[in-house]
Design an enzyme around this catalytic site. Sequence first.
Site, PDB file in Angstrom:
ATOM      1  N   ASN A 128       2.754 -16.815   8.929  1.00 57.78           N
ATOM      2  CA  ASN A 128       3.275 -15.597   9.568  1.00 57.78           C
ATOM      3  C   ASN A 128       3.177 -15.631  11.088  1.00 57.78           C
ATOM      4  O   ASN A 128       3.817 -14.825  11.768  1.00 57.78           O
ATOM      5  CB  ASN A 128       2.537 -14.352   9.055  1.00 57.78           C
ATOM      6  CG  ASN A 128       2.938 -13.993   7.630  1.00 57.78           C
ATOM      7  OD1 ASN A 128       2.180 -13.403   6.883  1.00 57.78           O
ATOM      8  ND2 ASN A 128       4.150 -14.382   7.238  1.00 57.78           N
ATOM      9  N   ASP A 144       5.178  -8.183  -0.508  1.00 61.13           N
ATOM     10  CA  ASP A 144       6.429  -8.692   0.054  1.00 61.13           C
ATOM     11  C   ASP A 144       7.484  -7.584   0.077  1.00 61.13           C
ATOM     12  O   ASP A 144       7.507  -6.740  -0.805  1.00 61.13           O
ATOM     13  CB  ASP A 144       6.915  -9.859  -0.831  1.00 61.13           C
ATOM     14  CG  ASP A 144       7.852 -10.772  -0.069  1.00 61.13           C
ATOM     15  OD1 ASP A 144       8.088 -10.505   1.128  1.00 61.13           O
ATOM     16  OD2 ASP A 144       8.333 -11.744  -0.670  1.00 61.13           O
TER      17      ASP A 144
END
Lengths: 259, 485
Positions: free
Chosen positions: A80, A32
């Site tokens: 995503n 991340d």
Amino acid sequence: MTLEEVVDGSACGPAREEGRRGVPRHVACVMDGNGRWAARRSLPRTSGHRAAETTVIDVIEAARSAGVEWLSLYAFSTENWQRPGAEIDFLMRLVRRVVRKHAPLLHARGIRCRFLGVTDPRIPPPLARDFADLTTLTAGNRGMTLTVAFDHGGRRDIVAAARSLIRSGVPAEAVDERCFAAHLPFPDTPDVDLVIRTSGEQRISNFMLWQVAYAELIFSPVLWPDFRAPHFLECLHTYQRRERRFGGVRPNENGERRP
Amino acid sequence: MTETGADEPQHTTGADQLFGLGSRFRGFFNDPRWALAIIRATVLEAAHPQIGAALADNSTFVTHPWRRLRNTVTSLQRMSGADEEARRKEAARLNRLHSRISGTDARDRPYDAMDPAVRAWVVATLFESSVAMCRFGGQPLEQDAIEELYGEFRGYLAALDGDARHLPPTVHEFWPYYERVVAEELEHTEAMRIILYRLFDHLPAPPLLHGLPTLWAAGRALVGPVIGAVTVASLPEPFRHRAGLPELPGARTLMQSAYLGAGLARFLPEGWLRTETVLDLLALSPDSDDPRARSLRALRDRMRRAGALVRLITPLPPEPEHGDTGLRRGAEEFFATVLDQTGDGYVDWPDLAAMARELAGRLDLDEPAETRLYDAFADWWRELQTALDTDGDGRVSCREYTEAVPSLAGPALIRVAEVLFDVTDANGDQRIDAAEYRALFRRGFHRDLTGTDDAYPRGAFVRDFLSFMSGRARSTPYDPLLADA
């Protein structure tokens, strides 16, 4: 390679001394912070993804030489797909380039690679082909197993397992955890011992939900493109200092190994 | 034709003894020279205008030659076996199969696979090629052996047709008949051209060698033309003349050496060369659970790995603009490997009939189950035609198919899946058990997941069939069944 392992092993100390436990068998990373890394430098988000490549290779190498047997990386989640089309296109091309660039190296290092998920038809066929090729190429390797979660969702895997279980006609009373887990994708994957999430976010985000049940969680404030081998080894040390109980009073050890 | 009337009935009933264990017919069966003889016989058959037209329209031998060969050998074995019941059943099956094959050729002349004169010619080419095989190999048969063999072949025809009236009663009368057909009836047909010049140059690898495409292509490039030349050189002189087939210098010597060389294999130890064993082995998919597949699988895995590495390290070509080409290529591939069974570039009734034929053959179906299956496929064909044949030429081209892929799983296809389930479920307990599964797919249950129950329920069966047939999913059991060569 063995010499190197010995050297590195002694350096980071997986030695099983009294009261300290060994290296986690299965480490999973949520990568991340690429976007924020780019934003802080006033760069487009895509350059954050590009910078992530170095970290990925660094972490793979660090994990392998530290004696981690299973490494899982969360590269792309089912959620995503909601990102802007251009960013997705860029990611797909980048991943393809990275896979092809590092394939010979991964193979030479004896790493077994496989891809968890990869079901969405939006994945470009050449990329899927490269995934399949890398899996084929490294299928016989007996070193570390690298699982790249791409187009992965933990809940989706559990639903798929339930479907497969029902289809196989197992009576409800006969279903137990072990039997259920055998229907998950890659049923040989052991439980995750350590989850590392970078960039200070503290969520699991639908990542390998079944396997992380007893995992230790470490949230590193470092953004993924800045994360390097020393950070990774630091996380392993933190893990080794923690006491794992699995809800009981069992001594420190890694999670369950699957058949 | 040579109507010889209702001649001596002992020949027809004598079939049982003629095909006994010591028969000449069975002796040839494991002779490697027979492979060459069969090719020669097939060319002579295909040169018959009626047979040529039937082959061109209906046969799957170009796209699925190995499957076709295996089916033919199994059939010949049943027909020549000692079990009379099996022979009767096989004859009935062959008759049903052939009764479904009729039509008109390119010049509008009708053909019919049930025409007794045509069937007699098929048997005649097999007999004559067997005799020629011995002659070319340098060990001509004695006169009484030829007569004995002829009796056996007439017995074969009688087992099929009920009598052998359309073959002359004696060898003595056979030769004029044979020469007359060669001189007057045979033509330079399209099917013959395909066998001689296309089949062996494009012969797909048998399932066993699927993982080794380069090796296969290299061997084929060498052997293919040789087989063609050998076969041409072995054809009867007058026919070669008339059909304008090339006379290559030395081809005749090559042909005789090939027969001689193949004949030398008889000095191999007993049991090394048994046609069934060789064919079983070739049809073996490297993924199957058979222990013999293991060493090949190891080799194939190594090749696959090498292939994967080569692909991965090959520099990428400049990024093409990608649209939906990926999906489309998948549809094209499915069209070519599964739907277009005859390999003519179109889907037409013969393609679907070939699928029904293969499924019925595998399951060894009897009436009325066989007709039910064919009917279901016929309905599916009408559905496909209505949905996909946009230019109205009566058949579906690859382009018409790829443009309309999503609408493929209509009610008629679902009906096919259900009928297939019914006929596969031999004991009618509404699930496919291990034995029934093996009959259809020639492999054991291979559910990757550890189910406790080894049965395949209707819902799952229908769903898997539909997702395969609508081209949505590759499938390990169906791919070898319908797509393998």
